[in-house]
Design a protein around this motif. Sequence first.
Motif, mmCIF file in Angstrom:
data_model
loop_
_atom_site.group_PDB
_atom_site.id
_atom_site.type_symbol
_atom_site.label_atom_id
_atom_site.label_comp_id
_atom_site.label_asym_id
_atom_site.label_seq_id
_atom_site.Cartn_x
_atom_site.Cartn_y
_atom_site.Cartn_z
ATOM 1 N N LEU A 58 -1.851 -2.555 -4.047
ATOM 2 C CA LEU A 58 -1.521 -3.461 -5.143
ATOM 3 C C LEU A 58 -1.170 -4.842 -4.614
ATOM 4 C CD1 LEU A 58 0.856 -0.875 -6.796
ATOM 5 C CD2 LEU A 58 -1.420 -1.475 -7.638
ATOM 6 N N SER A 81 0.845 -1.194 0.000
ATOM 7 C CA SER A 81 0.000 0.000 0.000
ATOM 8 C C SER A 81 0.879 1.243 0.000
ATOM 9 C CB SER A 81 -0.898 0.043 1.243
ATOM 10 O OG SER A 81 -1.837 -0.992 1.211
ATOM 11 N N TYR A 136 -3.502 5.807 -1.522
ATOM 12 C CA TYR A 136 -3.180 6.206 -2.883
ATOM 13 C C TYR A 136 -3.203 4.982 -3.796
ATOM 14 C CZ TYR A 136 -0.273 7.853 -6.777
ATOM 15 O OH TYR A 136 0.218 8.151 -8.012
ATOM 16 N N LEU A 137 -2.495 3.921 -3.418
ATOM 17 C CA LEU A 137 -2.461 2.678 -4.191
ATOM 18 C C LEU A 137 -2.485 1.493 -3.239
ATOM 19 C CD1 LEU A 137 0.439 3.302 -6.747
ATOM 20 C CD2 LEU A 137 -1.968 3.066 -7.307
ATOM 21 N N LEU A 167 3.610 2.112 -12.328
ATOM 22 C CA LEU A 167 2.520 2.582 -11.485
ATOM 23 C C LEU A 167 3.013 3.541 -10.414
ATOM 24 C CD1 LEU A 167 0.699 -0.820 -10.961
ATOM 25 C CD2 LEU A 167 0.088 0.990 -12.568
#
Length: 96
Positions: free
Chosen positions: A35, A24, A32-33, A67
């Motif tokens: 994955l 994360s 924010y992300l 990414l």
Amino acid sequence: MSTPSSFTDVDQGITIEFFETHISILRNQQSYLRLNFTDVIIAPAPIAESMNKRALTIFEMKTGDILFRFTSQKQPEFEAFIEKLMNHIYMLPSNH
């Protein structure tokens, strides 16, 4: 692993946490992300213009698109985090 291993660069407002199955990225304490390790390739690579400094790059596995790319002035803490993250990824069953 019930608690995350994390690295925070307060100056840049970035926190990177990894858990058993995912990583994360938080910007200014906001998600924010998130994955899954099975969907990405994580690659630490040297930065040409800086000795002994690396950037952490996360690629989308299917497309190869970047990414997320990050480097920090917080050495050696960032280097220790990268090593811990890469050791964790290596130990995942899907990566053998």
